[in-house]
Write an enzyme that holds these catalytic residues in place. Structure first.
Site, PDB file in Angstrom:
ATOM      1  N   ARG A   1       0.885  -1.079  -0.023  1.00 23.26           N
ATOM      2  CA  ARG A   1       0.021   0.012  -0.054  1.00 23.26           C
ATOM      3  C   ARG A   1       0.826   1.355  -0.105  1.00 23.26           C
ATOM      4  NH1 ARG A   1      -5.251  -1.815   1.191  1.00 23.26           N
ATOM      5  NH2 ARG A   1      -5.253  -3.699   2.353  1.00 23.26           N
TER       6      ARG A   1
ATOM      7  N   ARG B   1      -6.524  -4.905  -0.877  1.00 23.24           N
ATOM      8  CA  ARG B   1      -8.137  -4.661  -1.107  1.00 23.24           C
ATOM      9  C   ARG B   1      -8.337  -3.067  -0.711  1.00 23.24           C
ATOM     10  NH1 ARG B   1     -11.984  -7.715  -1.090  1.00 23.24           N
ATOM     11  NH2 ARG B   1     -10.697  -9.670  -0.530  1.00 23.24           N
TER      12      ARG B   1
ATOM     13  N   HIS C   1       2.557  -9.743   0.781  1.00 21.99           N
ATOM     14  CA  HIS C   1       2.262  -8.787   1.885  1.00 21.99           C
ATOM     15  C   HIS C   1       3.575  -8.391   2.634  1.00 21.99           C
ATOM     16  CE1 HIS C   1       0.160  -7.763   5.843  1.00 21.99           C
ATOM     17  NE2 HIS C   1      -0.561  -7.273   5.064  1.00 21.99           N
TER      18      HIS C   1
ATOM     19  N   ARG D   1      -4.667  -6.901  18.680  1.00 18.50           N
ATOM     20  CA  ARG D   1      -5.438  -5.561  18.584  1.00 18.50           C
ATOM     21  C   ARG D   1      -7.032  -5.957  18.225  1.00 18.50           C
ATOM     22  NH1 ARG D   1      -4.003  -3.401  13.709  1.00 18.50           N
ATOM     23  NH2 ARG D   1      -5.838  -3.536  12.624  1.00 18.50           N
TER      24      ARG D   1
ATOM     25  N   HIS E   1       0.107  -2.144  15.128  1.00 21.18           N
ATOM     26  CA  HIS E   1       0.069  -2.766  13.901  1.00 21.18           C
ATOM     27  C   HIS E   1       1.236  -3.866  13.861  1.00 21.18           C
ATOM     28  CE1 HIS E   1       0.330  -3.179   9.533  1.00 21.18           C
ATOM     29  NE2 HIS E   1      -0.940  -3.193   9.742  1.00 21.18           N
TER      30      HIS E   1
END
Length: 726
Positions: free
Chosen positions: A414, A444, A474, A604, A632
């Site tokens: 991303r 996505r 990823h 999380r 994260h």
């Protein structure tokens, strides 16, 4: 508090195409109880409920509470667009695959419908009953048309004629005009009009424009003389749909406006690309993106004042099941509250956090050579406390400008608008360097942006590849190859977060910089696998999915069990992740608990593990921390083996089976002390968090009246101390 990463599903090519990989239960331990897993969909709704709890927290600045209302709404939209859509598809096609907790798709949909209606109602009530009055106390008002003065209404009518009327398109529904297509997540007014001459009633739809601000700043349009009053004017926000509704007679001249109601449709946003059939992945993805907007409805939100007749008509025309209707008091689509949060009222927000340059990389304006720094030893950064722009971004920019650098190879999952990372790669290619960018087109909701960057990179001469067929790439990796005299040295960055400077200021992530030869050799092998036909599965200092991460984690958990049996008091497993739903990993953690190994889990979002069950998981503690930043990072610690790992993989089927993920071992004792400090702070009994109970209930900790510490503030303080001690 969520990302698209948390919601998206992956598909298995060996199974029917509608089946998300998370529903495939691998071989698990038959000696453990059958009811040992929590439902992942309900666990996700519990996570979003914790986000909502932040909006309810009256000790938090009011604009921060407003922001969390917007985050909650956005999270729930994505949940319906992907997870609920996938369950509906399986239910409609008759697939009988059950979830890990034994529920059919239909049973899960029924539970989701009940739970989501309750949580949506709570969301609306927090807004109406708590946040709106608290905003008003600070002279920030979300008003309705009837609350405005005649002068304000007059000025807004003029604004309507000048700015809105030309772009509105009322669409009639009658035998000559079929029911219009309703785009996903758009706000719409369902209007009933009556012919004054004939007395007949008709339906029409007016779409609320989505290319202008949802709220109109009345105070900036209304310049009424305030009689020399020097006090600041109150901030007045009028919802756009209220202005349109007040002027419907202008859209339907000669007709009587009988009533109007707001509604919003959520559509299936999941789609697939058959990579075995499509020769051009980029073009195939563009084709599927065009189809996404026509997905079937999965949710219909309506105002709680909508008439039964109007609702029946919408259900019929939109082909929506009544169970998928959510009635909302007050405003629909509170994602628009980001506009309110954007007010320049710093006293009503958390103090902005300013990242610092890691001391290993110099001062902000006087940078050191990252290459010379890494020749002296590894560096670990933690964002947002350590600046992304003066560490990761600087690393790539220095590589692009350095004449001794021969090649840069990088994964991009991303990116952000006008990304400095992408620009640095373009500069490197222009300078004659060998540049390879692996752009994951299928990230996505970022597909369109990634297509744009892929084309821009290709046009600049960068070698762009799209990864392996059937897998999403990823991992967060960058390899720089540099000539130094008669030798070639490789410099590496492996992280837990995307190469995105915007999210790096909001997401907590860790990253390792190293010039260790074995890590450089591993990344070289990995990029050869991603860009060529290598099928390497074993690495020196990396765990790589889909072949190696689950296997490596389970083996290391078994190692802790063996160490405990041999009397090693250091035996412990600690996991920090966004989600924990993989059954094999969970079962290994259960076996560790049964063997007396302490297990700490900091998750999380979703957690399917049940802690605190005697004989099964009484040695497991599960915590969730939410705050100013989105937790994260993914970190693993195996105590007796003295191993710390960081990387991109969550404990989910899609990450471990259907993605290229990388975890790297952090060996330097200076750096592992920082990782251990993260776990120590998160698991401190005084740390503000939620703890998971065996029945699936999350309990706020510490209890009222006990000493409370904030984990993220502790990390920020540690960062400042770290800098001051250098």
């Amino acid at each position: 508090m969520s990302t698209a990463d948390d919601i998206e599903t992956a598909t298995l090519t060996a199974l029917p195409s509608a089946l998300p990989a998370e529903t495939v239960t691998p071989d698990v331990d038959a000696d453990l109880p059958e009811d040992r897993y929590l439902n992942r969909e309900l666990s996700w709704l519990d996570f979003n409920s914790r986000v909502l709890a932040l909006a309810e927290d009256q000790s938090m600045p009011i604009l921060e509470r407003t922001k969390f209302l917007a985050i909650f709404a956005s999270n729930l939209d994505e949940f319906f667009m992907v997870r609920v859509a996938g369950l509906k598809r399986r239910d409609e096609t008759g697939l009988s695959v059950r979830s890990a907790d034994g529920r059919s798709p239909r049973e899960q949909l029924q539970m989701i419908a009940s739970r989501s209606r309750k949580i949506a109602g709570r969301h609306a009530r927090v807004f109406l009953d708590s946040v709106v009055p608290a905003l008003a106390a600070e002279d920030i008002h979300i008003v309705e048309w009837d609350e405005l003065t005649q002068t304000q209404q007059s000025r807004l009518r003029q604004h309507f004629h000048n700015e809105l009327f030309p772009v509105l398109t009322p669409l009639a529904v009658d035998p000559a005009h079929p029911f219009p297509y309703i785009s996903g997540l758009s706000l719409n007014l369902a209007v009933t009009v009556r012919d004054r001459a004939e007395g007949s009633e008709h339906f029409a739809r007016v779409k609320v424009p989505d290319n202008v601000n949802r709220f109109i700043r009345v105070d900036t349009i209304d310049d009424t003389d305030r009689d020399e009053d020097t006090r600041p004017a109150p901030t007045l926000f009028l919802p756009l749909e209220n202005l349109i509704a007040a002027n419907l007679s202008e859209l339907f001249p000669g007709m009587e406006i009988v009533d109007h109601h707001l509604f919003r449709v959520t559509r299936n946003a999941d789609f697939e690309v058959d990579e075995d059939r499509d020769e051009d992945l980029l073009k195939a993805l563009e084709r599927e993106l065009a189809r996404r907007r026509f997905g079937s409805p999965v949710r219909l939100e309506v105002g709680d004042d909508m008439t039964e007749h109007m609702l029946e008509m919408l259900l019929r025309e939109l082909d929506v099941d009544p169970v998928d209707v959510v009635q909302i008091p007050g405003l629909l689509d509170l994602t628009a509250l980001w506009q309110v949060y954007g007010l320049d009222r710093p006293a009503l927000k958390e103090r902005p956090f300013v990242p610092k340059t890691h001391p290993a990389f110099g001062e902000r304006e006087t940078p050191k050579s990252i290459f010379s720094t890494l020749r002296d030893g590894d560096v670990l950064v933690q964002h947002p406390y350590d600046s992304f722009s003066t560490s990761v971004q600087r690393f790539i920019e220095q590589a692009a400008a350095d004449p001794q650098v021969l090649a840069i190879k990088q994964t991009l999952y991303r990116t952000s608008g006008d990304s400095p990372i992408v620009n640095a790669l373009i500069d490197a290619a222009a300078a004659g360097k060998q540049v390879v960018a692996l752009v994951e087109l299928k990230a996505r909701f970022d597909e369109q942006a990634n297509i744009k960057w892929a084309r821009k990179l290709e046009q600049a001469g960068v070698h762009v590849v799209y990864g392996l067929v059937g897998l999403k790439t990823h991992c967060k990796t960058c390899l720089v190859v540099r000539r130094e005299g008669s030798t070639i040295r490789r410099y590496c960055h492996i992280g837990t977060g995307n190469y995105n400077p915007k999210t790096a200021r909001l997401y907590e992530d860790v990253g390792l910089f190293t010039a260790a030869p074995e890590v450089g050799a591993d990344l070289t092998d990995l990029f050869n696998t991603l860009t060529g036909y290598s099928r390497k599965q074993e690495y020196r200092n990396l765990l790589v999915a889909p072949a190696g991460i689950r296997k490596g984690i389970v083996e290391r958990i078994e190692g802790e069990i063996l160490a405990k049996a041999n009397g090693d008091t250091r035996a412990r497993v600690q996991v920090k992740a966004n989600a924990l739903v993989d059954e094999k990993v969970i079962d290994a953690l259960y076996r560790a608990s049964q063997a007396g190994v302490p297990v700490d889990v900091m998750v999380r979002g979703i957690c399917a593990l049940k802690p605190g069950i005697p004989g099964l998981s009484e040695n497991i503690v599960v915590r969730s921390i939410l705050g100013q930043f989105l937790e994260h990072s993914r970190i693993l610690h195996f105590g007796a083996q003295d191993e710390y790992w960081i990387g991109s993989a969550d404990m989910m089927h899609r990450n471990l089976d259907r993605r290229v993920e990388v975890m790297v071992q952090v060996r330097d004792q200076r750096l592992v002390a920082d990782l251990q400090d993260i776990f120590d702070s998160a698991m401190d009994p005084r740390t503000r968090c939620w703890e998971l109970r065996a029945e699936g209930r999350w309990e706020a900790r510490p209890a009222a009246g006990e000493e409370v510490r904030d984990h993220q503030r502790r990390m920020a303080q540690r960062s400042r101390h770290h800098f001051e001690s250098k």
